[in-house]
Design an enzyme around this catalytic site. Structure first.
Site, PDB file in Angstrom:
ATOM      1  CE1 TYR A 168      17.854  87.057  24.828  1.00 53.00           C
ATOM      2  CE2 TYR A 168      18.311  87.157  27.177  1.00 53.00           C
ATOM      3  CZ  TYR A 168      18.645  86.723  25.920  1.00 53.00           C
ATOM      4  OH  TYR A 168      19.753  85.945  25.758  1.00 53.00           O
TER       5      TYR A 168
ATOM      6  CE  LYS B  10      15.712  82.072   9.316  1.00 56.71           C
ATOM      7  NZ  LYS B  10      16.646  81.363   8.420  1.00 56.71           N
TER       8      LYS B  10
ATOM      9  CG  ASP C 129      20.221  80.983   8.209  1.00 54.02           C
ATOM     10  OD1 ASP C 129      20.357  82.196   7.898  1.00 54.02           O
ATOM     11  OD2 ASP C 129      19.460  80.215   7.592  1.00 54.02           O
TER      12      ASP C 129
ATOM     13  CG  ASP D  85      22.692  85.087  24.511  1.00 50.31           C
ATOM     14  OD1 ASP D  85      23.689  85.375  25.195  1.00 50.31           O
ATOM     15  OD2 ASP D  85      22.018  84.063  24.695  1.00 50.31           O
TER      16      ASP D  85
ATOM     17  CG  ASP E 110      28.128  82.414  24.318  1.00 48.01           C
ATOM     18  OD1 ASP E 110      28.251  83.562  24.793  1.00 48.01           O
ATOM     19  OD2 ASP E 110      27.833  81.423  25.008  1.00 48.01           O
TER      20      ASP E 110
END
Ligand code: IPM
Ligand code: MN
Length: 367
Positions: free
Chosen positions: A142, A189, A221, A245, A249
Site C-alpha cells: 500500500y 507468505k 493461501d 485486507d 473480507d
C-alpha cells in the site's frame, strides 16, 4: 465525560450508515450523561469534487483535534474503471491512515447466533467462531514505491516492511491475545517473499516476551482455506496490510455479512472507527444498507478510545435484542424472514436506539 467526535461520512452508503452510528452515540450520551460534541468533515470523492483533494488540509486539522473519528467509506465507480485518473478517493483514506499514524487495524469477527443461517457457510462450522484480526495498516504494498516504466507497460508496487513496523503491531496482537484465548496466528507468505521472512522472524522474536501466548505461523493461501474450513481454530490473527485486507473480507462471511463487520484503526494518536464494507454505490440512496457495522464501530469507539466498556457493551446487547426480535436488513435476511421484519437503514438504526434503554450489559469483544 466530554469528548469531541468527528463524523466522516465519505462516499456512497458511508453517509447513510454513519447517520445511524451517530444516532446511537447520541442516545448513549443521553443515557449515561456524557457530552459528545459532533463535527462533520469531508473526504474521498466528495472532497475531490469540492476542492480537488481527497483529504483536504482542513479535514486533517479537524481530525488531529478530536478525540475519535467515526468514518463511513470512500470510493466512486467513476474511478474504478478509469486507471488514468490520478486523483482518487482511496488516496484520501490511505493518506489519513498515514498522517494519523493508524498502523493497527483491529477487525473483530464475531458471529451473532441469530445470524447463523445468514452466512453461505454451514452453521455447524461457524457456531462459536470469534476471531480478532490485527491487520497492519500503514506499510506493505500500500505504501511501498510504486510506478510504471517501459512506456507504461511495466507496473510495480513494492512490498516492504521494516522491523519496527512489525514489532509494534505484533506487541498489540500478543497483548490482545492475553485477554482472549491466548493464541496468535501470524499469517505471511514466507515460502516466497523476503518481506514475509522478516515478518516471521520478528514475530517469533516478539513472541518470546509472551510465553503464555501460543504462536503459530501460517502461509496466507493455507490460512484462507482454513478460515472457511475451521474458523474456530483461530483466535487472534496477525498479518500484513494486503493479506489482512483480503482475509478480512473473506472472514466477513463468518459473521454472516460484510454489513456486520466493524473495525478500529489505532496507533499514535486519535482512533478511527469504520465498517469494513466499502461505499457500495450499487445500493447507495436506496436506504437499504445495513447500519450495524457502523453501529458496531461506534461501540468499538466507546470501548477503545474512551474506555467506556459498559456503554460499548450496551450497544452490542441492543443489536442482539434487535436480531432476536427477528428484525433484519436485506443483506442478513434469510428465507425465513418475513417481509414485515425487513428494516431499512434508518429504521434499523432507530430500532437499535429503542433497545438501548431496555437492556442489561454483556461482555462481547473480550469473550
Ligand atoms: C479497506 C478497504 C480499503 C483498503 C480501500 C478502500 C483502500 O478495502 O479498508 O479494507 O484496501 O484498505
Ligand atoms: Mn478491504
Amino acid at each position: 465525560m466530554k469528548r469531541k467526535i468527528v463524523i466522516l461520512p465519505g462516499d456512497g452508503i458511508g453517509k447513510e450508515v454513519t447517520t445511524e452510528g451517530k444516532k446511537v452515540l447520541q442516545k448513549i450520551a443521553e443515557i449515561f450523561d456524557h457530552q459528545f460534541d459532533f463535527e462533520e468533515s469531508i473526504i474521498g470523492h466528495d472532497a475531490i469534487e469540492a476542492s480537488g483533494n481527497p483529504l483536504p488540509d482542513e479535514t486533517i486539522v479537524q481530525l488531529k483535534n478530536c478525540d475519535a473519528i467515526l468514518f463511513g467509506a470512500v470510493g466512486h465507480p467513476k474511478y474504478d474503471n478509469d486507471p488514468t485518473l490520478k486523483v482518487r478517493p482511496e488516496q484520501g483514506l490511505l493518506k489519513m491512515r498515514k498522517e494519523l499514524g493508524l498502523y493497527a487495524n483491529l477487525r473483530p469477527i464475531k458471529l451473532f447466533d441469530e445470524l447463523l443461517e445468514a452466512s453461505s457457510i454451514k452453521a455447524e462450522i461457524l457456531k462459536g467462531s470469534d476471531i480478532l484480526f490485527f491487520r497492519e495498516l500503514t506499510g506493505d504494498v500500500y505504501f511501498g514505491e510504486k510506478g510504471r516504466k517501459d512506456d507504461g507497460n511495466t507496473a510495480y508496487d513494492l512490498m516492504i516492511y521494516q522491523r519496527y513496523e512489525i514489532e509494534r503491531i505484533a506487541h498489540k496482537a500478543f497483548l490482545a491475545a492475553r485477554t482472549r484465548r491466548r493464541k496468535v496466528t501470524s499469517v505471511d507468505k514466507a515460502n516466497v517473499l523476503e518481506s514475509s521472512r522478516l515478518w516471521r522472524q520478528v514475530v517469533t522474536e516478539i513472541a518470546k516476551n509472551y510465553p503464555d501466548v501460543e504462536l503459530d505461523h501460517q502461509f496466507v493461501d493455507s490460512a484462507a482455506m482454513k478460515l472457511i474450513q475451521n474458523p474456530r481454530s483461530f483466535d487472534v490473527v496477525l498479518t500484513g496490510n494486503l493479506f489482512g485486507d483480503i482475509l478480512t473480507d473473506e472472514a466477513s462471511q463468518i459473521a454472516g455479512s460484510m454489513g456486520m463487520l466493524a473495525s478500529a484503526s489505532v496507533g499514535d494518536s486519535v482512533g478511527l472507527y469504520e465498517p469494513i464494507h466499502g461505499s457500495a454505490h450499487d445500493i447507495t440512496g436506496k436506504g437499504i444498507a445495513n447500519p450495524l457495522a457502523s453501529i458496531l464501530s461506534a461501540s468499538l469507539l466507546l470501548d477503545i478510545s474512551f474506555g467506556l466498556k459498559e456503554e460499548s457493551e450496551l450497544i452490542i446487547k441492543a443489536i442482539e435484542a434487535t436480531l432476536k426480535s427477528g428484525y433484519r436488513t436485506v443483506d442478513i435476511a434469510d428465507s425465513k424472514t418475513s417481509k414485515d421484519k425487513i428494516l431499512n437503514t434508518s429504521t434499523m438504526g432507530s430500532f437499535v436506539v429503542s433497545q438501548l434503554e431496555k437492556i442489561p450489559v454483556v461482555n462481547y469483544f473480550n469473550s
